[in-house]
Motif scaffolding. Sequence first.
Motif, PDB file in Angstrom:
ATOM      1  N   LEU B 139       7.028  -5.797   8.751  1.00  0.00           N
ATOM      2  CA  LEU B 139       5.772  -5.147   9.150  1.00  0.00           C
ATOM      3  C   LEU B 139       6.031  -3.905  10.002  1.00  0.00           C
ATOM      4  O   LEU B 139       5.361  -2.899   9.850  1.00  0.00           O
ATOM      5  CB  LEU B 139       4.886  -6.138   9.915  1.00  0.00           C
ATOM      6  N   CYS B 142       7.134  -1.138   7.737  1.00  0.00           N
ATOM      7  CA  CYS B 142       6.068  -0.629   6.881  1.00  0.00           C
ATOM      8  C   CYS B 142       4.965   0.067   7.684  1.00  0.00           C
ATOM      9  O   CYS B 142       4.366   1.036   7.218  1.00  0.00           O
ATOM     10  CB  CYS B 142       5.419  -1.771   6.090  1.00  0.00           C
ATOM     11  N   ARG B 143       4.693  -0.457   8.869  1.00  0.00           N
ATOM     12  CA  ARG B 143       3.528   0.019   9.626  1.00  0.00           C
ATOM     13  C   ARG B 143       3.865   1.190  10.547  1.00  0.00           C
ATOM     14  O   ARG B 143       3.066   2.102  10.693  1.00  0.00           O
ATOM     15  CB  ARG B 143       2.966  -1.150  10.466  1.00  0.00           C
ATOM     16  N   VAL B 163       9.552  -6.581  -1.947  1.00  0.00           N
ATOM     17  CA  VAL B 163       8.921  -5.982  -0.758  1.00  0.00           C
ATOM     18  C   VAL B 163       7.407  -6.170  -0.844  1.00  0.00           C
ATOM     19  O   VAL B 163       6.763  -6.589   0.133  1.00  0.00           O
ATOM     20  CB  VAL B 163       9.252  -4.478  -0.657  1.00  0.00           C
ATOM     21  N   LYS B 164       6.835  -5.899  -2.023  1.00  0.00           N
ATOM     22  CA  LYS B 164       5.376  -6.017  -2.192  1.00  0.00           C
ATOM     23  C   LYS B 164       4.898  -7.436  -1.881  1.00  0.00           C
ATOM     24  O   LYS B 164       3.924  -7.632  -1.145  1.00  0.00           O
ATOM     25  CB  LYS B 164       5.003  -5.651  -3.623  1.00  0.00           C
ATOM     26  N   VAL B 165       5.612  -8.412  -2.434  1.00  0.00           N
ATOM     27  CA  VAL B 165       5.219  -9.804  -2.208  1.00  0.00           C
ATOM     28  C   VAL B 165       5.311 -10.149  -0.732  1.00  0.00           C
ATOM     29  O   VAL B 165       4.410 -10.765  -0.147  1.00  0.00           O
ATOM     30  CB  VAL B 165       6.120 -10.750  -3.043  1.00  0.00           C
ATOM     31  N   VAL B 167       5.345  -8.162   1.937  1.00  0.00           N
ATOM     32  CA  VAL B 167       4.426  -7.444   2.827  1.00  0.00           C
ATOM     33  C   VAL B 167       3.087  -8.172   2.890  1.00  0.00           C
ATOM     34  O   VAL B 167       2.530  -8.405   3.972  1.00  0.00           O
ATOM     35  CB  VAL B 167       4.214  -5.976   2.337  1.00  0.00           C
ATOM     36  N   HIS B 168       2.604  -8.559   1.724  1.00  0.00           N
ATOM     37  CA  HIS B 168       1.306  -9.273   1.697  1.00  0.00           C
ATOM     38  C   HIS B 168       1.388 -10.583   2.471  1.00  0.00           C
ATOM     39  O   HIS B 168       0.508 -10.916   3.257  1.00  0.00           O
ATOM     40  CB  HIS B 168       0.902  -9.529   0.247  1.00  0.00           C
ATOM     41  N   LEU B 171       1.547  -9.943   6.214  1.00  0.00           N
ATOM     42  CA  LEU B 171       0.266  -9.479   6.760  1.00  0.00           C
ATOM     43  C   LEU B 171      -0.748 -10.629   6.827  1.00  0.00           C
ATOM     44  O   LEU B 171      -1.499 -10.751   7.821  1.00  0.00           O
ATOM     45  CB  LEU B 171      -0.274  -8.329   5.895  1.00  0.00           C
ATOM     46  N   LEU B 174       0.167 -12.783   9.727  1.00  0.00           N
ATOM     47  CA  LEU B 174      -0.224 -12.147  10.991  1.00  0.00           C
ATOM     48  C   LEU B 174      -1.735 -12.306  11.220  1.00  0.00           C
ATOM     49  O   LEU B 174      -2.173 -12.644  12.331  1.00  0.00           O
ATOM     50  CB  LEU B 174       0.143 -10.658  10.966  1.00  0.00           C
ATOM     51  N   LYS B 175      -2.480 -12.101  10.162  1.00  0.00           N
ATOM     52  CA  LYS B 175      -3.947 -12.202  10.276  1.00  0.00           C
ATOM     53  C   LYS B 175      -4.376 -13.604  10.695  1.00  0.00           C
ATOM     54  O   LYS B 175      -5.190 -13.782  11.588  1.00  0.00           O
ATOM     55  CB  LYS B 175      -4.589 -11.843   8.932  1.00  0.00           C
TER      56      LYS B 175
END
Lengths: 274, 184
Positions: B139, B142-143, B163-165, B167-168, B171, B174-175
Motif C-alpha cells: 500500500l 502504491c499510495r 500486484v492487482k490481486v 492491492v485489492h 485495501l 485496511l478498510k
Amino acid sequence: MAQCDFYQQQMSLFLSGMLNEEETARLNEHLSLCTSCSEEMTSIKALWAELDAITIEEPSAGMQASFNAILKNYKEDIGSRKNIFIKWNTRIKQLWQLQPRLQLAYSLLMVIVGIGMGYYLSNKPNVNESATKDQINSLALQVTDMQRTLMVTLLENPSASERIRAVNYTNEINKADIKIIQALLATLNNDPNVNVRLATLEALTKFAREPNVREGLVQSIQHQESPIVQTAIAELMVKLQEKRSVKPLQQLLNKKDVDELVKAKIKESLHQLI
Amino acid sequence: MEIFSDNTLMLQVKEGDLDKMGLLFQRHHQALYGFLYRMTGQKEQSEDLVQNVFFRMLKYRHAFAGSGEFKTWMYHVARNALSDHFKRSGKKKSVYELSVVENKVMAEHRSDAMIESRQNRQLLEKAMNSLSNENKELLILCRFQELKYKEVATILNINEGAVKVRVHRALSELKNIYQQLSNK
C-alpha cells in the motif's frame, strides 16, 4: 453478485492508478448502475484520500551534506587503497630490479652448466671406454718397446757399469721377448767383464722357465772361462734340475785350464743332477 | 546543463564518476526517506537507512546492470537494508511514533475539527500498522511513492497480475480494520 466482486477489485486498481481509460470507463458505467458498488466506491475513495493525512516527519536538512561526506570519505578510501596497491606494486618491482635479477640469471646459468657437465661426464666414458683402453694399451706397448730398445743400445755401451744397468732393466720387463733373451744370451757368452756376465746370468734366471733360455744357458757352459761364472752356472743348473747340462759340464771337467775349486763344485753339481 | 536520466548518472557512477551519486541522492533521498519512515515509523533510523542504502549502491555500483530502472534498483536495495534492519532490531512490526508531530500540531491549532481529524488519522495509522508487513509495504508503494504498478511489480519481484490481486486485498483489509476501529 460476481460482477460486483470484479468491480470492487477494479476500484482498488483505479485508486492506485492501475486502470487504463477503457477500464475506467467500464467501471464508471457499472457504478452509475449499481448503488451498492457506488457506495462502496465512495467509502473506499474517502479512505484512500484519508491516507494522505498520515504525515511524516520531515527529514533533517543535513542529509545531503552527510551523504556528501560519506561519498568523500569513500572516494578517499578507494584512492588510498589504490595508492597502497601501486606502492606495493612498485616496491615489488624495485625489489626485482635491484639485485636478484643478475644473481638469478647467474644461478640459472650455473645450474645449466652443472647439468651439462653432469651429462657430459656421465655419458663420455660409456662411449669412449674401449678407445681409452686401446690408447692405454698402445702406450704400454710403446713404453715396453722403448725399454727394450734402450736396453739393447746400452748393452753395447763400452762402460761395464752402464751394461750392468742395461741388464737390470730386464727386471722391469715381466714378459721376455725373443729379442731381449737373445741380447742377454749374447752378453752372457761374449761380454768381456765378469760382473756383467754374472748380472746377465742373474737376469736370465728370471726367464729360466722359457725353454730357449735353458737351452741357451746349457750351451753357454762351454763358452765360460771365468771360474765365478762357471760356478754360478753349475749352481743354477742344479737349481733348475737341468739334465741336459750334464754333458757340457762333464766336458768342462775335462778341460785342463779349469780351476780345481770349480772342478770340485762341478763334480758336486753333477752328483746332484745325476 | 543537460539533464541526465537516473540510469545515465548511475552508469557514470559505475564507470568511476562517483560524484554523480551525490546528484542521485539529491533526486531520490526524500522519496526513499518517506518509504522508510512509513515502514519503520522512526525518523533517525530512517535517515540512517537512507544513507545506508545510498552507500550500498555506491559500494555495489558494479552490480547495477542498467537494464532495469535505477528507481526500482534503489527500492530493491532499500528493502534489503530494511530487512537487515528489522532482523537486527528484532522487530517484525514497527510502531508509528508520531507523538512528536502530534504534539506540535496540537499545540498550534486547537479546535474540535482538528481533534476529530487527529483521531481519524491515529485510527488510520493504527489500521496501517495492523496490516501484515507485505500488505503495508504494498500500500505504501502504491499510495505514497508515486510508482507505476509495473515498477511496484518489479520491486516486489512479482508479476503485474499478482500486484492487482494483492492491492485489492490489502485495501479491503485496511478498510475492514479501519471500520472496526472506528466503531469501537
